[in-house]
Design a protein around this motif. Structure first.
Motif, PDB file in Angstrom:
ATOM      1  N   ARG A   1     -30.007  -4.587   3.135  1.00 11.21           N
ATOM      2  CA  ARG A   1     -30.818  -4.827   1.934  1.00 11.21           C
ATOM      3  C   ARG A   1     -30.864  -3.578   1.067  1.00 11.21           C
ATOM      4  O   ARG A   1     -30.704  -3.644  -0.154  1.00 11.21           O
ATOM      5  CB  ARG A   1     -32.214  -5.260   2.384  1.00 11.21           C
ATOM      6  CG  ARG A   1     -33.153  -5.627   1.276  1.00 11.21           C
ATOM      7  CD  ARG A   1     -34.463  -6.166   1.895  1.00 11.21           C
ATOM      8  NE  ARG A   1     -35.469  -6.286   0.882  1.00 11.21           N
ATOM      9  CZ  ARG A   1     -36.414  -5.376   0.642  1.00 11.21           C
ATOM     10  NH1 ARG A   1     -36.470  -4.274   1.374  1.00 11.21           N
ATOM     11  NH2 ARG A   1     -37.296  -5.573  -0.306  1.00 11.21           N
ATOM     12  N   ARG A   2     -31.083  -2.423   1.689  1.00 10.93           N
ATOM     13  CA  ARG A   2     -31.110  -1.155   0.949  1.00 10.93           C
ATOM     14  C   ARG A   2     -29.763  -0.862   0.287  1.00 10.93           C
ATOM     15  O   ARG A   2     -29.699  -0.242  -0.766  1.00 10.93           O
ATOM     16  CB  ARG A   2     -31.472   0.008   1.876  1.00 10.93           C
ATOM     17  CG  ARG A   2     -32.934   0.123   2.207  1.00 10.93           C
ATOM     18  CD  ARG A   2     -33.257   1.432   2.908  1.00 10.93           C
ATOM     19  NE  ARG A   2     -32.505   1.649   4.133  1.00 10.93           N
ATOM     20  CZ  ARG A   2     -32.874   1.215   5.339  1.00 10.93           C
ATOM     21  NH1 ARG A   2     -33.995   0.533   5.476  1.00 10.93           N
ATOM     22  NH2 ARG A   2     -32.126   1.470   6.393  1.00 10.93           N
ATOM     23  N   GLU A   3     -28.691  -1.311   0.927  1.00  8.79           N
ATOM     24  CA  GLU A   3     -27.341  -1.062   0.412  1.00  8.79           C
ATOM     25  C   GLU A   3     -26.898  -2.091  -0.624  1.00  8.79           C
ATOM     26  O   GLU A   3     -25.756  -2.063  -1.074  1.00  8.79           O
ATOM     27  CB  GLU A   3     -26.351  -1.017   1.576  1.00  8.79           C
ATOM     28  CG  GLU A   3     -26.587   0.169   2.497  1.00  8.79           C
ATOM     29  CD  GLU A   3     -25.790   0.088   3.789  1.00  8.79           C
ATOM     30  OE1 GLU A   3     -24.938  -0.818   3.928  1.00  8.79           O
ATOM     31  OE2 GLU A   3     -26.038   0.930   4.662  1.00  8.79           O
ATOM     32  N   GLY A   4     -27.769  -3.016  -0.992  1.00 13.30           N
ATOM     33  CA  GLY A   4     -27.467  -3.955  -2.064  1.00 13.30           C
ATOM     34  C   GLY A   4     -27.058  -5.347  -1.664  1.00 13.30           C
ATOM     35  O   GLY A   4     -26.599  -6.128  -2.510  1.00 13.30           O
ATOM     36  N   ALA A   5     -27.211  -5.698  -0.401  1.00 12.42           N
ATOM     37  CA  ALA A   5     -26.884  -7.069   0.019  1.00 12.42           C
ATOM     38  C   ALA A   5     -27.809  -8.056  -0.691  1.00 12.42           C
ATOM     39  O   ALA A   5     -28.974  -7.755  -0.958  1.00 12.42           O
ATOM     40  CB  ALA A   5     -27.037  -7.219   1.527  1.00 12.42           C
ATOM     41  N   LEU A   6     -27.279  -9.216  -0.968  1.00 12.04           N
ATOM     42  CA  LEU A   6     -28.083 -10.297  -1.524  1.00 12.04           C
ATOM     43  C   LEU A   6     -28.914 -10.885  -0.386  1.00 12.04           C
ATOM     44  O   LEU A   6     -28.372 -11.216   0.670  1.00 12.04           O
ATOM     45  CB  LEU A   6     -27.177 -11.385  -2.116  1.00 12.04           C
ATOM     46  CG  LEU A   6     -27.854 -12.686  -2.543  1.00 12.04           C
ATOM     47  CD1 LEU A   6     -28.813 -12.440  -3.704  1.00 12.04           C
ATOM     48  CD2 LEU A   6     -26.804 -13.715  -2.923  1.00 12.04           C
TER      49      LEU A   6
ATOM     50  N   GLY B   1     -37.723  -9.312  -3.328  1.00 10.73           N
ATOM     51  CA  GLY B   1     -36.392  -9.340  -3.921  1.00 10.73           C
ATOM     52  C   GLY B   1     -35.502 -10.469  -3.445  1.00 10.73           C
ATOM     53  O   GLY B   1     -34.382 -10.624  -3.922  1.00 10.73           O
TER      54      GLY B   1
ATOM     55  N   ARG C   1     -33.808 -14.016  -3.034  1.00  8.52           N
ATOM     56  CA  ARG C   1     -33.487 -15.135  -3.923  1.00  8.52           C
ATOM     57  C   ARG C   1     -33.728 -16.412  -3.128  1.00  8.52           C
ATOM     58  O   ARG C   1     -33.327 -16.518  -1.976  1.00  8.52           O
ATOM     59  CB  ARG C   1     -32.027 -15.030  -4.354  1.00  8.52           C
ATOM     60  CG  ARG C   1     -31.613 -16.074  -5.339  1.00  8.52           C
ATOM     61  CD  ARG C   1     -30.262 -15.704  -5.894  1.00  8.52           C
ATOM     62  NE  ARG C   1     -29.797 -16.733  -6.804  1.00  8.52           N
ATOM     63  CZ  ARG C   1     -28.714 -16.606  -7.527  1.00  8.52           C
ATOM     64  NH1 ARG C   1     -27.995 -15.503  -7.459  1.00  8.52           N
ATOM     65  NH2 ARG C   1     -28.336 -17.572  -8.328  1.00  8.52           N
TER      66      ARG C   1
ATOM     67  N   PRO D   1     -21.055  -9.131  -2.927  1.00  6.21           N
ATOM     68  CA  PRO D   1     -21.942  -8.422  -2.003  1.00  6.21           C
ATOM     69  C   PRO D   1     -22.184  -9.256  -0.742  1.00  6.21           C
ATOM     70  O   PRO D   1     -22.077 -10.482  -0.768  1.00  6.21           O
ATOM     71  CB  PRO D   1     -23.241  -8.252  -2.796  1.00  6.21           C
ATOM     72  CG  PRO D   1     -23.224  -9.336  -3.807  1.00  6.21           C
ATOM     73  CD  PRO D   1     -21.770  -9.586  -4.128  1.00  6.21           C
TER      74      PRO D   1
END
Length: 112
Positions: free
Chosen positions: A22-27, A44, A46, A64
């Motif tokens: 999550r911190r690394e930008g995963a959806l 955050g 979706r 991602p």
């Protein structure tokens, strides 16, 4: 005439690996029902209920990693398998939102 069943191994991650992704930008994709999501979800995330996921694949960003989460990890495994079959890099979050909350992390409330 027979049919062939093709099993796909769905990747499953624990809460620590999920938090890192999550911190690394995963959806983060929450596949629970609307009332569950509104009561508390990973900030955050979706929201796409599991029953509507197949019809909404085109709306998801391709690229991602996708971390699929539900309440405990059952529906997220189904969602992650569907996404994996569609070519996404997807994983199911073991323990789901319950494990996230029990780990002391915050939940957001409200609708998508």
């Amino acid at each position: 005439m027979g049919y062939q069943v093709r099993w796909i191994m769905v990747r499953e991650v624990d809460i620590e690996a999920f938090a890192a992704a999550r911190r690394e930008g995963a959806l983060v994709l929450d596949v629970r029902e609307a009332f569950e999501f509104a009561a508390g979800h990973v900030p955050g995330a979706r929201w796409v209920p599991l029953g509507m996921l197949a019809g909404n694949l085109a709306a998801l960003p391709f690229g991602p990693a996708v971390m699929v989460i539900c309440a405990s990890g059952n529906r997220s495994r189904i969602g992650a398998e569907l996404l994996t079959r569609a070519g996404f890099e997807a994983a199911s979050v073991r323990g789901g939102t319950i494990a996230w909350s029990l780990s002391g992390r915050d939940l957001a409330a409200g609708t998508a």
